[in-house]
Design a protein around this motif. Structure first.
Motif, short mmCIF file in Angstrom:
data_model
loop_
_atom_site.label_atom_id
_atom_site.label_comp_id
_atom_site.label_asym_id
_atom_site.label_seq_id
_atom_site.Cartn_x
_atom_site.Cartn_y
_atom_site.Cartn_z
N SER A 278 10.50 13.85 2.09
CA SER A 278 9.72 13.38 0.96
C SER A 278 8.99 12.10 1.32
O SER A 278 9.11 11.58 2.43
CB SER A 278 10.65 13.12 -0.24
N SER A 279 8.26 11.58 0.35
CA SER A 279 7.53 10.32 0.58
C SER A 279 8.47 9.14 0.72
O SER A 279 8.04 8.03 1.05
CB SER A 279 6.57 10.07 -0.60
N LEU A 280 9.76 9.37 0.48
CA LEU A 280 10.74 8.29 0.59
C LEU A 280 11.02 7.91 2.03
O LEU A 280 11.52 6.83 2.32
CB LEU A 280 12.07 8.70 -0.09
N LEU A 281 10.73 8.83 2.96
CA LEU A 281 11.06 8.60 4.36
C LEU A 281 10.15 7.56 5.00
O LEU A 281 8.94 7.62 4.85
CB LEU A 281 10.96 9.91 5.15
N ASP A 282 10.74 6.65 5.71
CA ASP A 282 10.01 5.66 6.50
C ASP A 282 10.79 5.46 7.79
O ASP A 282 11.78 4.73 7.82
CB ASP A 282 9.87 4.35 5.73
N LEU A 283 10.35 6.12 8.85
CA LEU A 283 11.10 6.07 10.11
C LEU A 283 11.00 4.72 10.81
O LEU A 283 11.60 4.52 11.86
CB LEU A 283 10.63 7.19 11.04
N SER A 284 10.26 3.78 10.21
CA SER A 284 10.25 2.42 10.76
C SER A 284 11.48 1.66 10.28
O SER A 284 11.80 0.58 10.78
CB SER A 284 8.99 1.68 10.33
N LYS A 285 12.18 2.26 9.30
CA LYS A 285 13.41 1.64 8.77
C LYS A 285 14.62 2.21 9.49
O LYS A 285 14.72 3.41 9.72
CB LYS A 285 13.53 1.92 7.27
N LYS A 286 15.56 1.33 9.85
CA LYS A 286 16.75 1.75 10.58
C LYS A 286 17.58 2.74 9.80
O LYS A 286 18.12 3.70 10.36
CB LYS A 286 17.61 0.53 10.94
N ASP A 287 17.69 2.54 8.48
CA ASP A 287 18.53 3.42 7.68
C ASP A 287 17.98 4.83 7.64
O ASP A 287 18.74 5.81 7.72
CB ASP A 287 18.66 2.87 6.25
N ASP A 453 0.19 15.81 -3.99
CA ASP A 453 -1.02 15.00 -4.19
C ASP A 453 -1.59 14.45 -2.89
O ASP A 453 -2.82 14.48 -2.69
CB ASP A 453 -0.70 13.84 -5.14
N ASP A 454 -0.74 13.93 -2.01
CA ASP A 454 -1.23 13.35 -0.75
C ASP A 454 -1.95 14.40 0.09
O ASP A 454 -3.01 14.13 0.68
CB ASP A 454 -0.06 12.75 0.05
N ASN A 455 -1.35 15.60 0.17
CA ASN A 455 -2.00 16.68 0.92
C ASN A 455 -3.31 17.08 0.27
O ASN A 455 -4.32 17.28 0.95
CB ASN A 455 -1.08 17.90 1.00
N ASP A 456 -3.28 17.21 -1.05
CA ASP A 456 -4.48 17.61 -1.78
C ASP A 456 -5.60 16.59 -1.60
O ASP A 456 -6.75 16.95 -1.34
CB ASP A 456 -4.13 17.75 -3.27
N THR A 457 -5.26 15.31 -1.70
CA THR A 457 -6.25 14.26 -1.51
C THR A 457 -6.81 14.27 -0.10
O THR A 457 -8.01 14.09 0.12
CB THR A 457 -5.63 12.87 -1.81
N GLY A 458 -5.92 14.48 0.88
CA GLY A 458 -6.35 14.55 2.28
C GLY A 458 -7.32 15.69 2.52
O GLY A 458 -8.33 15.54 3.24
N ILE A 459 -7.04 16.85 1.94
CA ILE A 459 -7.92 18.02 2.08
C ILE A 459 -9.30 17.73 1.49
O ILE A 459 -10.33 18.04 2.10
CB ILE A 459 -7.28 19.26 1.42
N TYR A 460 -9.31 17.11 0.31
CA TYR A 460 -10.59 16.76 -0.32
C TYR A 460 -11.33 15.70 0.49
O TYR A 460 -12.57 15.72 0.56
CB TYR A 460 -10.37 16.28 -1.75
N LYS A 488 -2.28 6.17 -4.12
CA LYS A 488 -1.48 5.04 -4.61
C LYS A 488 -1.68 3.83 -3.71
O LYS A 488 -1.94 3.94 -2.52
CB LYS A 488 0.01 5.42 -4.64
N GLU A 489 -1.54 2.66 -4.31
CA GLU A 489 -1.70 1.42 -3.54
C GLU A 489 -0.46 0.55 -3.67
O GLU A 489 -0.01 0.28 -4.79
CB GLU A 489 -2.92 0.65 -4.06
N PRO A 490 0.12 0.09 -2.57
CA PRO A 490 -0.24 0.44 -1.20
C PRO A 490 0.43 1.75 -0.79
O PRO A 490 1.44 2.13 -1.35
CB PRO A 490 0.33 -0.73 -0.40
N SER A 491 -0.15 2.43 0.19
CA SER A 491 0.45 3.66 0.70
C SER A 491 -0.10 3.94 2.10
O SER A 491 -1.18 3.45 2.47
CB SER A 491 0.15 4.84 -0.22
N LEU A 492 0.64 4.70 2.84
CA LEU A 492 0.22 5.07 4.19
C LEU A 492 -1.08 5.87 4.13
O LEU A 492 -2.01 5.63 4.91
CB LEU A 492 1.31 5.91 4.87
#
Length: 507
Positions: A278-287, A453-460, A488-492
């Motif tokens: 999900s969007s919760l993942l951030d592999l820059s975080k150790k956990d 939403d992120d995928n949809d926005t990217g496609i558009y 969303k702000e901020p976001s990848l």
């Protein structure tokens, strides 16, 4: 069998009862697991208990056998050790969830041999542990015997008590089956492309067990809500209320890891995937990296995955592929793309591609796991595109073949991901006409379906940018910027889109 009277059963530790009830096969499997895991003290504890079976030494003696002495300090450590060792029994709960059931025929044998005291001790001990690990099937079998025996012995009060417990065990078993059935049938994303009409009723039903006194029902019901939101209302998956459910689920799964679930039901593996993909993942975080590694260790420890398509391993590939896609797909068209992504990352992408190929070359599995192989092919195509260079063409070809070959199947939650990868690939190849045609297919395919939403926005984004680059009409720039405001702000996604705008001198 130890001649301990029934009233003494409560004086024995749960871990002692647990070890006492294990068959030689299950005991050896558990001991081997502890040995392999380098869990030295838990191993020593079960070995000391097993030495005396069917007899039991006192808690003081057991503590002294482990630590060499029995005092306030060692007793505190001993109490923690017994709880920790029981939690480690999740290995049996996951791989051999029926490990208690072999005791039921033994009760029948003892009764028929006239050994009532031993059968009474075995049955009450078995019920005690079955209740602790919430093995409802085992509870039902033992309670049927205890209730019937109570009435035979004219102990009506005991019979009433056991009948009440039996009714509860039956109800819990029914609820468990109903929760699982809802996920398998009514809410199975492989079978339905959108939320069913009674969607809200299902959610309400799941939530009604969130405060249950039975841990397994709390775990099942919270998992059911998270699964449903992930596939049918993905935008709600990162909301505060959902995160609260997630934390409560993780807390229960950690504290009560010994709870028994149906065989072949890998709840932990699936839940970990939902969270990490999900969007919760951030592999820059150790956990987050720790949890991803934990998923790897998990699917390696679940024995039955060796004999089926290893779904958690597919989950792992999906998590990594999604991570790389979300971080790098907007840079594919950049001339310096292969400098933006590290050699280590490119190496891992290559390893993931090879793992996908190993799976996809197994024709026997493909006949069974058609939907999962569809997902694997999508991941494979996306990873080929992300690896850059000449592989982009191969990746695009794989995805086009996927859409054609599986057009009669429900692509469900993968649809927008497939089209996003295709758009990224065609855009990187500067085939802007293909981007426009792909967008039109996407629009028709996903009409009235749930998309991310992120995928949809990217496609558009790719669509409007491709239109602008091929026609130079300002109307597409206006739509492009309006589409950007959806992020969303901020976001990848927002920062990556800004980088893409900068590359093409869009202000």
């Amino acid at each position: 069998m130890s001649p301990i009277k029934q009233q003494q059963v409560g004086e024995i530790l749960t871990i002692q009862k647990f070890v006492f009830l294990l068959s030689d096969f299950h005991y050896n499997k558990f001991a081997d697991y502890l040995r392999t895991s380098k869990a030295a003290l838990p191993l020593k504890l079960i070995e000391e208990i097993r030495k005396k079976v069917p007899h039991f030494i006192s808690i003081d003696e057991l503590c002294k056998a482990i630590y060499g002495k029995n005092n306030i300090q060692t007793r505190g450590a001993f109490n923690q050790l017994t709880s920790h060792t029981l939690r480690l029994s999740y290995y049996l709960a996951q791989n051999y969830p029926s490990y208690l059931l072999h005791n039921v025929p033994e009760i029948e044998k003892l009764i028929n041999e006239g050994k009532h005291e031993q059968s009474e001790f075995l049955s009450t001990t078995l019920l005690s542990v079955a209740e602790r690990v919430e093995d409802f099937q085992c509870q039902i079998l033992v309670l049927k015997f205890l209730a019937q025996q109570a009435y035979l012995m004219k102990d009506v009060a005991a019979g009433i008590k056991y009948d009440a417990k039996l009714e509860t065990a039956h109800e819990n078993e029914f609820v468990t089956k109903r929760l699982i059935t809802a996920l398998r049938n009514t809410l199975n994303v492989s079978l339905v492309s959108k939320a069913p009409d009674d969607y809200t009723k299902n959610i309400a039903y799941f939530k009604s067990f969130h405060s249950s006194e039975f841990i397994s029902l709390r775990i099942y019901s919270r998992y059911a809500v998270l699964y449903t939101l992930y596939y049918f209302e993905p935008d709600k998956f990162a909301e505060t209320s959902t995160l609260r459910i997630m934390r409560e689920l993780e807390k229960d799964m950690e504290a009560f890891s010994y709870i028994v679930f149906p065989f072949l039901f890998d709840l932990k593996g699936t839940f970990t995937f939902l969270k990490l993909n999900s969007s919760l993942l951030d592999l820059s975080k150790k956990d987050d990296n720790r949890q991803l590694k934990s998923l790897q260790q998990h699917y390696q420890s679940v024995l039955f995955w060796k004999n089926y398509l290893n779904i958690p391993q597919v989950f792992y590939i999906a998590v990594k592929a999604t991570h790389y896609l979300s971080h790098y797909h907007f840079f594919l068209s950049h001339t310096d793309y292969l400098k933006r992504i590290s050699k280590t990352e490119l190496t891992e992408i290559d390893e993931l591609i090879k793992t996908c190929e190993e799976f996809l070359n197994n024709e026997k599995l493909e006949k069974i796991y058609k939907v999962d192989f569809m997902s694997l092919r999508m991941l494979y195509g996306g990873l080929l595109i992300l690896s850059g260079g000449e592989r982009i063409k191969k990746g695009v070809s794989e995805l086009e073949h996927l859409l054609t070959s599986y057009q009669q199947m429900n692509l469900a939650g993968s649809t927008d991901s497939i089209f996003l990868c295709l758009m990224a690939g065609y855009f990187a190849l500067k085939k802007y006409d293909k981007c426009q045609l792909t967008y039109k297919r996407y629009y028709k395919t996903t009409l009235k379906r749930t998309v991310y939403d992120d995928n949809d926005t990217g496609i558009y984004t790719y669509y409007y940018l491709a239109c602008w680059l091929s026609t130079n009409r300002d109307q597409y720039l206006i739509k492009l910027k309006k589409n950007y405001q959806r992020l969303k702000e901020p976001s990848l996604s927002r920062s990556a889109t800004e980088d893409l705008f900068h590359y093409y001198n869009i202000v």
